[in-house]
Every structure is written in structure tokens, then in C-alpha cells.
Design a protein around this motif. Structure first.
Motif, mmCIF file in Angstrom:
data_model
loop_
_atom_site.group_PDB
_atom_site.id
_atom_site.type_symbol
_atom_site.label_atom_id
_atom_site.label_comp_id
_atom_site.label_asym_id
_atom_site.label_seq_id
_atom_site.Cartn_x
_atom_site.Cartn_y
_atom_site.Cartn_z
ATOM 1 N N ASP A 48 -6.004 -6.441 1.128
ATOM 2 C CA ASP A 48 -4.775 -5.851 1.661
ATOM 3 C C ASP A 48 -4.464 -6.396 3.050
ATOM 4 N N THR A 49 -5.492 -6.574 3.875
ATOM 5 C CA THR A 49 -5.297 -7.118 5.211
ATOM 6 C C THR A 49 -4.807 -8.564 5.144
ATOM 7 N N LEU A 50 -5.404 -9.360 4.243
ATOM 8 C CA LEU A 50 -4.980 -10.746 4.086
ATOM 9 C C LEU A 50 -3.542 -10.843 3.590
ATOM 10 N N LEU A 51 -3.168 -9.930 2.729
ATOM 11 C CA LEU A 51 -1.819 -9.965 2.151
ATOM 12 C C LEU A 51 -0.761 -9.399 3.090
ATOM 13 N N ASP A 52 -1.171 -8.666 4.100
ATOM 14 C CA ASP A 52 -0.225 -8.013 4.996
ATOM 15 C C ASP A 52 0.711 -9.035 5.639
ATOM 16 N N GLY A 53 1.999 -8.852 5.474
ATOM 17 C CA GLY A 53 2.998 -9.760 6.023
ATOM 18 C C GLY A 53 3.426 -10.860 5.084
ATOM 19 N N SER A 54 2.751 -10.997 3.928
ATOM 20 C CA SER A 54 3.092 -12.056 2.975
ATOM 21 C C SER A 54 4.238 -11.660 2.049
ATOM 22 N N GLY A 55 4.505 -10.359 1.940
ATOM 23 C CA GLY A 55 5.495 -9.893 0.982
ATOM 24 C C GLY A 55 4.929 -9.671 -0.399
ATOM 25 N N VAL A 56 3.616 -9.855 -0.563
ATOM 26 C CA VAL A 56 2.934 -9.655 -1.846
ATOM 27 C C VAL A 56 2.014 -8.454 -1.722
ATOM 28 N N ALA A 57 2.064 -7.559 -2.693
ATOM 29 C CA ALA A 57 1.227 -6.366 -2.674
ATOM 30 C C ALA A 57 0.596 -6.153 -4.043
ATOM 31 N N LEU A 58 -0.674 -5.784 -4.058
ATOM 32 C CA LEU A 58 -1.356 -5.492 -5.311
ATOM 33 C C LEU A 58 -0.724 -4.267 -5.957
ATOM 34 N N ASN A 59 -0.361 -4.394 -7.221
ATOM 35 C CA ASN A 59 0.303 -3.321 -7.975
ATOM 36 C C ASN A 59 1.620 -2.895 -7.340
ATOM 37 N N GLY A 60 2.284 -3.835 -6.667
ATOM 38 C CA GLY A 60 3.571 -3.533 -6.050
ATOM 39 C C GLY A 60 4.703 -3.508 -7.059
ATOM 40 N N ASP A 61 5.917 -3.290 -6.561
ATOM 41 C CA ASP A 61 7.083 -3.122 -7.427
ATOM 42 C C ASP A 61 7.886 -4.396 -7.637
ATOM 43 N N ASN A 62 7.593 -5.457 -6.896
ATOM 44 C CA ASN A 62 8.363 -6.692 -7.001
ATOM 45 C C ASN A 62 7.830 -7.570 -8.135
ATOM 46 N N PRO A 63 8.675 -8.410 -8.688
ATOM 47 C CA PRO A 63 8.223 -9.267 -9.802
ATOM 48 C C PRO A 63 7.134 -10.254 -9.399
ATOM 49 N N TRP A 64 6.954 -10.503 -8.098
ATOM 50 C CA TRP A 64 5.905 -11.411 -7.647
ATOM 51 C C TRP A 64 4.627 -10.669 -7.224
ATOM 52 N N ASP A 65 4.585 -9.360 -7.434
ATOM 53 C CA ASP A 65 3.389 -8.584 -7.113
ATOM 54 C C ASP A 65 2.448 -8.547 -8.313
ATOM 55 N N LYS A 114 -1.785 -9.592 -14.297
ATOM 56 C CA LYS A 114 -0.596 -10.312 -14.737
ATOM 57 C C LYS A 114 0.431 -10.248 -13.611
ATOM 58 N N CYS A 115 1.438 -11.082 -13.721
ATOM 59 C CA CYS A 115 2.488 -11.124 -12.710
ATOM 60 C C CYS A 115 3.708 -11.775 -13.345
ATOM 61 N N GLU A 116 4.837 -11.147 -13.202
ATOM 62 C CA GLU A 116 6.060 -11.662 -13.808
ATOM 63 C C GLU A 116 6.467 -13.000 -13.208
ATOM 64 N N ARG A 117 6.285 -13.162 -11.905
ATOM 65 C CA ARG A 117 6.685 -14.396 -11.221
ATOM 66 C C ARG A 117 5.510 -14.930 -10.396
ATOM 67 N N ILE A 118 4.570 -15.556 -11.076
ATOM 68 C CA ILE A 118 3.421 -16.143 -10.387
ATOM 69 C C ILE A 118 3.878 -17.221 -9.414
ATOM 70 N N ASP A 119 4.941 -17.946 -9.774
ATOM 71 C CA ASP A 119 5.447 -18.992 -8.892
ATOM 72 C C ASP A 119 5.881 -18.430 -7.541
ATOM 73 N N GLU A 120 6.576 -17.295 -7.567
ATOM 74 C CA GLU A 120 7.015 -16.668 -6.325
ATOM 75 C C GLU A 120 5.839 -16.079 -5.554
ATOM 76 N N MET A 121 4.880 -15.523 -6.272
ATOM 77 C CA MET A 121 3.677 -15.019 -5.630
ATOM 78 C C MET A 121 2.963 -16.146 -4.891
ATOM 79 N N ALA A 122 2.766 -17.288 -5.574
ATOM 80 C CA ALA A 122 2.074 -18.421 -4.966
ATOM 81 C C ALA A 122 2.836 -18.948 -3.757
ATOM 82 N N CYS A 123 4.146 -19.047 -3.864
ATOM 83 C CA CYS A 123 4.961 -19.542 -2.753
ATOM 84 C C CYS A 123 4.803 -18.651 -1.529
ATOM 85 N N ARG A 124 4.859 -17.347 -1.728
ATOM 86 C CA ARG A 124 4.718 -16.420 -0.609
ATOM 87 C C ARG A 124 3.326 -16.469 0.012
#
Length: 383
Positions: A22-39, A69-79
Motif C-alpha cells: 500500500d505504501t509503494l502504491l501510494d500516489g500511483s493511482g493504483v489500489a488493491l481491490n480498488g474501483d478503477n478498471p486498472w486496480d 485479475k485486472c480489467e486494464r492491466i495495460d493501464e495498471m502497468a503504465c501507472r
């Protein structure tokens, strides 16, 4: 567990690994079990510990195992890459192991050159035929004036031909000819004679079928075993398999094969850093023993052998190319699903998506570099 995951993601336990992620992800726009398609949606309680322990290798293997799983792995990786997690996601042990291996071993020696062909390119022509376009180009398309994958690949092939200033009757060498994309295009449309080499038996088999009746010879051969002289040399999407210990040998080989007034076009993915590492997951599952060159590595290795006439970067076009391959892969997977495992499906989806995200984040580049041996006169590169 199937890839559809009918159940809801699990509630992740409050562990040290979870807090660190969670600390590493903070500020990336990616969250574990989040609501965005790249989460990423998590389905296994040991996900955080595995990723923290194994880095990108653990993340990729966990996806292949159905742990997330992740709907948009590409967006996750980019972020994640834009956030600077690319290098931090490679564990110190992974980096040390690759450096030790590449220090004591030539990972891309002639004895090891065919490994990537057997492990990746020979996986199945039926799979690649469904993922790629009719040209069977397995490299970045040129999307400047194209709106379809097929149009972009034809534009890339023609751009290469124009840069090489092909004329009927020329002898052309294609180093890493793949399924015969460039060889067929150049022979059919420009009247040249092409010798193509590949380290993949399946590529050679299909390339010979595709080029039947044309002045094209396809060989199963390593570039270090080549002899003869050629008016033009092209290498599209092969240099990534050469390795830093062989760069000087590669350019020396090209210089000896190229006629005095000849031209050589190198088309390669490039790295922003002069490193000797490789992503552990990609190295294990997609391109074993691969290594991406940097500007400095190419410049130093070619110095004294060839003169750089032109250097073009259209790496942003690889994002569009990879997403088009992913769309084709998804649309046609049902046609071959009975011949491949669900794990293979996940592997390719992850590979294509993560690579698209890397190019979107500008972590990777795509270069076309035109070299000569010092022919007289001015060279104006087409675009």
C-alpha cells in the motif's frame, strides 16, 4: 479457479506485506481491490507476500495462477511505471543473478541462440496467426498515417524499404526474418532477392510457404554463421536477442557482409538505461536470454564498424500495436482454446498488456537506425 472469477475479491489480511505494498502504491493511482478498471482484484490471501518477495516475477506468475485479475492491466502497468516502481519491482536477488549469469556466461552464445526460438516462436503458428495481422509482422507497426493494424504493418515494411532505397535485382539479407514478413513484401513489391535467417523452425517453415515462388531463401541459421556480400541488410525485431556481450560481433558481422555502398536498417526495441538486466518474468516466460539495448550500447558497439545516417524513434506506436494484438488474441482465442492451456492464455494477455503499458509510460522505445559503411553523398531519410 477459472479466469472468470465468479466470486468477489477477498478481503486482504492486514499484514506487513499488505502495508508495504500500500505504501509503494501510494500516489500511483493504483489500489488493491480498488474501483478503477486498472486496480487489481485479489483472490488469494498470499498475494501481497508473494509480490513483495518475488517482485515482477511473482506478480506475473500470480496472474498466471489466477491469484488476481485486472480489467486494464495495460493501464495498471503504465501507472506503476510512471510512478517509478519499475526498478523497485525487480528484487535484488533477481538483478544480482542476471548480472552474475551474464558476467560468467554468454547468455546469447551460438549454443544458446535457439532457446528463444524453441520456447517462444515455436509455440504455435496457429496462435501467432490469430494474434498478428496478415503480414505476420511480430514487431511495431508504423501508425503515422494508418488506422488499422494491417495498415500500420504495411506502412512499417514500406518505410523500411524506402529507407533502404531498394531497387530491383538487389541482394538483401534479412537477419531475424520471422515468418517472412519483410522478405515477402520486399521481393514482391520491390523486385529484390532476399536471404532470410531465423532461429525458429516454425517460423522458417511458414516463411518458406509464404514466400513460395518469390526470389526468397529462408534459412534456419545463426547470424554469426553467415557469409557472402549483400547490397542491403535489414534486421527487424531481432537485435533484442543479441545480448551486450555480442553487440560488437553483431556489428562487425554486418559490416563484413554489407557492400561498400550498402545500407543497413536496424529496427529494435530500446531501453532508456544502459543495463545488463532483464525483467525476470519476461526472461522466464516470453523471451529467455533477451536484453534491450540502450542508445549508448548501440553507439559504442557500432563505432568503428558503421556510420549512423539516421535514427528514428516511434516507440509510442508500439503501445497501439500491442493493444491491437491483444484485441486479436482475445477475439480469436476460442478458435484455439482446445489446443492451449488457460495458463498460456493468461501468460499472453499479461505479456501484451504489460508491454503496452511500458511503452505508454515511455519506459521502452522503438528505434529504426539506418547505417552505412560511409558511402559518399547525402542521405535523406523518409518518414
Amino acid at each position: 479457479m477459472t479466469s472468470d472469477h465468479p466470486m468477489a475479491p477477498i478481503a486482504l489480511p492486514d499484514t506487513r506485506a499488505r502495508r508495504v505494498l500500500d505504501t509503494l502504491l501510494d500516489g500511483s493511482g493504483v489500489a488493491l481491490n480498488g474501483d478503477n478498471p486498472w486496480d487489481p482484484q485479489i483472490y488469494h490471501p498470499d498475494f501481497c507476500a508473494r509480490v513483495l518477495r518475488q517482485g515482477t516475477l511473482g506478480l506475473g506468475e500470480a496472474y498466471m495462477d489466477g491469484w488476481w485479475k485486472c480489467e486494464r492491466i495495460d493501464e495498471m502497468a503504465c501507472r506503476l511505471l510512471t510512478h517509478g516502481l519499475g526498478e523497485r519491482a525487480k528484487t535484488p536477488a533477481d538483478r544480482l543473478m542476471y548480472r552474475l549469469q551474464s558476467g560468467f556466461l554468454n547468455l546469447q552464445s551460438k549454443a544458446r541462440a535457439y532457446i528463444v526460438g524453441e520456447r517462444h516462436y515455436d509455440l504455435g503458428n496457429d496462435l501467432f496467426e490469430r494474434m498478428l495481422d496478415p503480414t505476420m509482422c511480430y514487431s511495431c507497426g508504423y501508425w503515422k498515417n494508418a488506422d488499422t493494424l494491417h495498415g500500420a504493418q504495411l506502412a512499417k515494411l514500406e518505410l523500411a524499404c524506402r529507407k533502404l532505397e531498394l531497387a530491383p535485382g538487389m541482394r538483401v539479407l534479412d537477419i531475424g526474418c520471422g515468418w517472412g514478413s519483410f522478405a515477402e513484401h520486399a521481393a514482391r513489391r520491390h523486385g529484390v532477392e532476399v536471404t532470410g535467417i531465423t532461429i525458429s523452425r516454425e517460423q522458417a517453415r511458414l516463411a518458406r510457404q509464404r514466400c513460395e515462388g518469390l526470389p526468397v531463401e529462408i534459412r534456419l541459421q545463426d547470424y554469426r554463421d553467415l557469409a557472402g556480400h549483400f547490397d542491403r541488410i535489414v534486421s527487424i525485431g531481432m537485435f533484442e536477442h543479441v545480448g551486450h556481450r555480442n553487440y560488437a560481433t553483431y556489428f562487425d558481422t554486418v559490416a563484413h557482409l554489407l557492400d561498400r555502398d550498402g545500407l543497413f536498417l536496424l529496427h529494435s526495441i530500446g531501453s532508456n538505461r544502459s543495463d545488463v538486466g532483464a525483467d525476470p518474468w519476461v526472461d522466464r516466460y516470453i523471451f529467455p536470454n533477451g536484453q534491450l539495448p540502450s542508445v549508448r550500447q548501440i553507439a559504442e558497439a557500432s563505432e568503428g564498424h558503421l556510420i549512423m545516417e539516421d535514427w528514428q524513434n516511434f516507440g509510442a506506436d508500439y503501445d497501439t500495436t500491442l493493444m491491437s494484438w491483444l484485441a486479436n488474441f482475445d477475439a480469436h482465442w476460442h478458435e484455439i482454446a482446445d489446443r492451449y492451456s488457460e495458463r498460456t492464455q493468461r501468460m499472453f494477455r499479461y505479456y501484451l498488456s504489460v508491454c503496452a503499458g511500458a511503452f505508454r509510460a515511455r519506459e521502452l522505445q522503438l528505434w529504426q537506425i539506418l547505417f552505412s559503411r560511409g558511402r559518399p553523398g547525402r542521405y535523406d531519410a523518409p518518414r
